[in-house]
Each structure stands twice: as structure tokens, then as C-alpha cells.
Design a protein around this motif. Structure first.
Motif, PDB file in Angstrom:
ATOM      1  N   HIS A  38       5.170   1.581 -11.404  1.00 40.48           N
ATOM      2  CA  HIS A  38       6.830   1.287 -11.631  1.00 40.48           C
ATOM      3  C   HIS A  38       6.660   0.068 -11.906  1.00 40.48           C
ATOM      4  O   HIS A  38       5.813  -0.701 -11.269  1.00 40.48           O
ATOM      5  N   GLY A  39       7.641  -1.039 -11.832  1.00 46.70           N
ATOM      6  CA  GLY A  39       8.175  -1.911 -12.612  1.00 46.70           C
ATOM      7  C   GLY A  39       6.336  -2.778 -13.228  1.00 46.70           C
ATOM      8  O   GLY A  39       6.273  -4.110 -13.071  1.00 46.70           O
ATOM      9  N   GLN A  40       5.940  -2.287 -14.104  1.00 47.37           N
ATOM     10  CA  GLN A  40       4.489  -2.654 -15.110  1.00 47.37           C
ATOM     11  C   GLN A  40       4.676  -2.831 -16.426  1.00 47.37           C
ATOM     12  O   GLN A  40       5.855  -2.434 -17.010  1.00 47.37           O
ATOM     13  N   SER A  41       4.589  -4.149 -16.253  1.00 42.37           N
ATOM     14  CA  SER A  41       4.858  -4.586 -18.179  1.00 42.37           C
ATOM     15  C   SER A  41       3.681  -4.378 -18.665  1.00 42.37           C
ATOM     16  O   SER A  41       2.800  -3.770 -18.949  1.00 42.37           O
ATOM     17  N   GLY A  42       4.466  -3.813 -20.292  1.00 40.26           N
ATOM     18  CA  GLY A  42       3.815  -3.197 -21.438  1.00 40.26           C
ATOM     19  C   GLY A  42       3.243  -4.288 -22.314  1.00 40.26           C
ATOM     20  O   GLY A  42       2.360  -4.015 -22.762  1.00 40.26           O
ATOM     21  N   VAL A  43       4.163  -5.675 -21.582  1.00 40.44           N
ATOM     22  CA  VAL A  43       2.915  -6.292 -22.527  1.00 40.44           C
ATOM     23  C   VAL A  43       2.117  -7.572 -22.000  1.00 40.44           C
ATOM     24  O   VAL A  43       0.923  -7.505 -23.069  1.00 40.44           O
ATOM     25  N   THR A  44       2.298  -7.362 -20.658  1.00 43.23           N
ATOM     26  CA  THR A  44       1.583  -7.840 -20.236  1.00 43.23           C
ATOM     27  C   THR A  44       0.199  -7.630 -19.330  1.00 43.23           C
ATOM     28  O   THR A  44      -0.796  -8.441 -18.576  1.00 43.23           O
ATOM     29  N   THR A  45       0.212  -6.273 -19.559  1.00 45.14           N
ATOM     30  CA  THR A  45      -0.660  -4.861 -18.456  1.00 45.14           C
ATOM     31  C   THR A  45      -0.942  -4.037 -19.169  1.00 45.14           C
ATOM     32  O   THR A  45      -0.245  -3.528 -19.611  1.00 45.14           O
ATOM     33  N   LYS A  46      -2.483  -4.375 -18.756  1.00 43.99           N
ATOM     34  CA  LYS A  46      -2.766  -3.169 -19.809  1.00 43.99           C
ATOM     35  C   LYS A  46      -3.033  -1.483 -19.238  1.00 43.99           C
ATOM     36  O   LYS A  46      -2.785  -1.458 -17.970  1.00 43.99           O
ATOM     37  N   LEU A  47      -2.729  -0.847 -19.926  1.00 40.20           N
ATOM     38  CA  LEU A  47      -2.947   0.861 -19.382  1.00 40.20           C
ATOM     39  C   LEU A  47      -4.085   0.833 -17.893  1.00 40.20           C
ATOM     40  O   LEU A  47      -3.475   1.321 -16.803  1.00 40.20           O
ATOM     41  N   SER A  48      -4.987   0.606 -18.672  1.00 39.20           N
ATOM     42  CA  SER A  48      -5.917   0.348 -17.160  1.00 39.20           C
ATOM     43  C   SER A  48      -6.276  -0.461 -16.273  1.00 39.20           C
ATOM     44  O   SER A  48      -6.892  -0.702 -14.799  1.00 39.20           O
ATOM     45  N   GLU A  49      -4.922  -1.477 -16.495  1.00 43.79           N
ATOM     46  CA  GLU A  49      -5.282  -2.379 -15.249  1.00 43.79           C
ATOM     47  C   GLU A  49      -3.606  -2.121 -14.439  1.00 43.79           C
ATOM     48  O   GLU A  49      -3.465  -2.892 -13.329  1.00 43.79           O
ATOM     49  N   ARG A  50      -3.567  -1.104 -14.600  1.00 45.88           N
ATOM     50  CA  ARG A  50      -1.949  -0.771 -13.688  1.00 45.88           C
ATOM     51  C   ARG A  50      -2.079   0.062 -12.137  1.00 45.88           C
ATOM     52  O   ARG A  50      -3.395   1.347 -12.313  1.00 45.88           O
ATOM     53  N   PRO A  51      -1.863   0.210 -11.369  1.00 43.58           N
ATOM     54  CA  PRO A  51      -2.726   0.558 -10.588  1.00 43.58           C
ATOM     55  C   PRO A  51      -2.550   2.193 -10.502  1.00 43.58           C
ATOM     56  O   PRO A  51      -3.450   3.414 -10.930  1.00 43.58           O
ATOM     57  N   GLU A  52      -1.351   2.656 -11.037  1.00 39.06           N
ATOM     58  CA  GLU A  52      -1.280   4.565 -11.935  1.00 39.06           C
ATOM     59  C   GLU A  52      -1.711   4.682 -12.890  1.00 39.06           C
ATOM     60  O   GLU A  52      -2.860   5.954 -13.263  1.00 39.06           O
ATOM     61  N   GLY A  53      -1.911   3.449 -13.903  1.00 42.23           N
ATOM     62  CA  GLY A  53      -3.226   3.736 -15.317  1.00 42.23           C
ATOM     63  C   GLY A  53      -4.043   3.966 -15.294  1.00 42.23           C
ATOM     64  O   GLY A  53      -4.779   4.095 -15.193  1.00 42.23           O
ATOM     65  N   LYS A  54      -4.951   2.464 -14.099  1.00 45.53           N
ATOM     66  CA  LYS A  54      -6.286   3.289 -13.749  1.00 45.53           C
ATOM     67  C   LYS A  54      -6.025   4.559 -13.019  1.00 45.53           C
ATOM     68  O   LYS A  54      -7.435   5.340 -13.767  1.00 45.53           O
ATOM     69  N   ARG A  55      -5.423   5.312 -12.454  1.00 46.19           N
ATOM     70  CA  ARG A  55      -5.887   6.661 -11.717  1.00 46.19           C
ATOM     71  C   ARG A  55      -5.825   7.846 -12.901  1.00 46.19           C
ATOM     72  O   ARG A  55      -6.902   8.399 -13.322  1.00 46.19           O
ATOM     73  N   LEU A  56      -4.773   7.156 -13.886  1.00 47.63           N
ATOM     74  CA  LEU A  56      -4.605   8.545 -14.826  1.00 47.63           C
ATOM     75  C   LEU A  56      -5.688   8.266 -15.923  1.00 47.63           C
ATOM     76  O   LEU A  56      -6.796   9.318 -16.237  1.00 47.63           O
ATOM     77  N   TRP A  57      -6.683   6.871 -16.347  1.00 45.96           N
ATOM     78  CA  TRP A  57      -7.176   6.554 -16.974  1.00 45.96           C
ATOM     79  C   TRP A  57      -9.111   7.479 -16.356  1.00 45.96           C
ATOM     80  O   TRP A  57     -10.061   8.480 -16.822  1.00 45.96           O
ATOM     81  N   ASP A  58      -8.949   7.656 -15.140  1.00 45.40           N
ATOM     82  CA  ASP A  58      -9.968   8.837 -14.875  1.00 45.40           C
ATOM     83  C   ASP A  58     -10.229   9.503 -14.533  1.00 45.40           C
ATOM     84  O   ASP A  58     -11.135  10.432 -14.216  1.00 45.40           O
ATOM     85  N   LYS A  59      -8.663  10.118 -14.807  1.00 43.45           N
ATOM     86  CA  LYS A  59      -8.488  11.834 -14.280  1.00 43.45           C
ATOM     87  C   LYS A  59      -8.313  12.104 -16.194  1.00 43.45           C
ATOM     88  O   LYS A  59      -8.747  13.528 -15.547  1.00 43.45           O
TER      89      LYS A  59
END
Length: 211
Positions: A38-59
Motif C-alpha cells: 500500500h502506498g508504494q511507488s512503482g517508479v522509485t521503489t523496486k518490487l524487492s524493496e517494498r515491504p510485501e514485495g520482499k515477502r513475495l520475492w522470498d515466497k
């Protein structure tokens, strides 16, 4: 056991999480789990650096299916999106989109199919970035304060939508001729030629109307 995971990125001006899940289920996806930022920029923040994106990356594991409304949920930066999709494919994860029902599968072995797949990944990632840049341009131009005269900033509305644009690029990558593409998409030959000559510009024009 493989899972089908919906990843959603939700901002204050975008679709809600419930809407994205409803769209996915209406398209026939059986979602096992939803991962959302929620509230994460798709331009400046990589998926792997977003709070839940990190969890997705590991999952995600081999055999899992990752569902996204469109590739812009993964990000709006060309390099980040293409790198992310290719990394997931290398892991054996299948990426599917709700819009246009695209599938990116690393198991594809036939060279022509690989070429078409990679061209579509690049095109869709470029479109996501072009849309983000067009939105910024629109904001700078003050379109929000001039709703009564959008043509002043956006120009003529394109004759194609996102689905048609994807189809033109896909058919072109598969070797279809201009006339065949025009007939299949109900576009003029001139419109098809313009898209083929500069796909990025065509995507940017569409993005201005989608923003």
C-alpha cells in the motif's frame, strides 16, 4: 504444493485491493493468497524493496503462479520490471496478467515463442514506464486544473486501446504483414505502420489517455 498468488500494489489514486482481487477472480483465477503493498511507488521503489514485495520475492517457488492485474503492478521502471519477470521465470514461476490474459513462462523452449515472449515483456514494461512518465507530464501541464479542455494537453484520442496495441506488436513480432494486422485489429494501415515504426511513442500517447 504450488500456489496461485495475487500481487497487488495499491495507491491512493489507483484501484483498491478488493477491486484487483475481484477482477482476477472474475477472469477465472483461483487465488490462494493475496500479497499487497500500500502506498508504494512503482517508479522509485523496486518490487524487492517494498515491504510485501520482499515477502513475495522470498515466497515464490517453482511451479507457483504469480497473478497481477497488469505488469505496472510489479513496477513502472523498465529495467526493474524486465529484470523481475525474468528472475521469476528463471525460478520456474509463471507470471499471468488479468488484463489481456498474458502469460510469461520460462519453460517456453521454442525459439520463436521465446522471442515473442521476450518482446512482449519488453514492450509491456516500456508501456508501464511510459504511462508513469505521461502521468507526470500531465500533472506538470496542469491537466487536473483544466478538465474542461483535455484535448489541449493530450491531443487526439488514439484509435487503439491497450489490448489492440498489444495485439499489433504481438502479430508484428510473429511476422504478420501490415494489411493482415490492420484487418485483425480494425485499424487503418497508416495506424498500424505508425505503431510499428515507434511502439514507445504509441504507448506514450495511449498512456496520456489512460492516466
Amino acid at each position: 504444493m504450488s500456489q496461485t498468488i495475487l500481487y497487488a500494489r495499491v495507491s491512493t489514486v489507483d484501484q483498491t485491493l478488493d477491486h484487483q482481487r475481484t477482477q482476477a477472480e472474475a477472469a477465472g483465477f483461483k487465488i490462494d493468497e493475496v500479497v499487497a503493498d500500500h502506498g508504494q511507488s512503482g517508479v522509485t521503489t523496486k518490487l524487492s524493496e517494498r515491504p510485501e514485495g520482499k515477502r513475495l520475492w522470498d515466497k515464490l517457488r517453482r511451479g507457483d503462479v504469480l497473478v497481477v492485474r497488469w505488469v505496472d503492478r510489479l513496477g513502472r521502471n523498465y529495467e526493474d520490471v524486465t529484470d523481475t519477470i525474468r528472475e521469476f521465470m528463471r525460478r520456474g514461476v509463471v507470471i499471468r496478467t488479468v488484463i489481456n490474459r498474458m502469460e510469461f513462462n520460462g519453460a517456453t523452449a521454442e525459439p520463436v515463442q521465446q522471442a515473442v515472449r521476450d518482446a512482449l515483456i519488453a514492450f509491456m514494461a516500456a508501456t508501464a514506464q511510459a504511462q508513469a512518465e505521461a502521468t507526470k507530464e500531465a500533472q506538470r501541464a496542469g491537466i487536473a486544473a483544466a478538465k474542461g479542455s483535455p484535448q489541449k494537453y493530450r491531443g487526439r484520442k488514439p484509435a487503439y486501446n491497450r489490448d489492440t496495441l498489444d495485439r499489433v506488436l504481438r502479430m508484428d513480432a510473429e511476422g504478420a504483414g501490415t494489411s493482415a494486422i490492420a484487418k485483425a485489429t480494425s485499424l487503418s494501415r497508416q495506424a498500424v505502420l505508425r505503431i510499428k515504426a515507434d511502439p514507445a511513442a504509441a504507448a506514450a500517447v495511449l498512456a496520456k489517455w489512460d492516466s
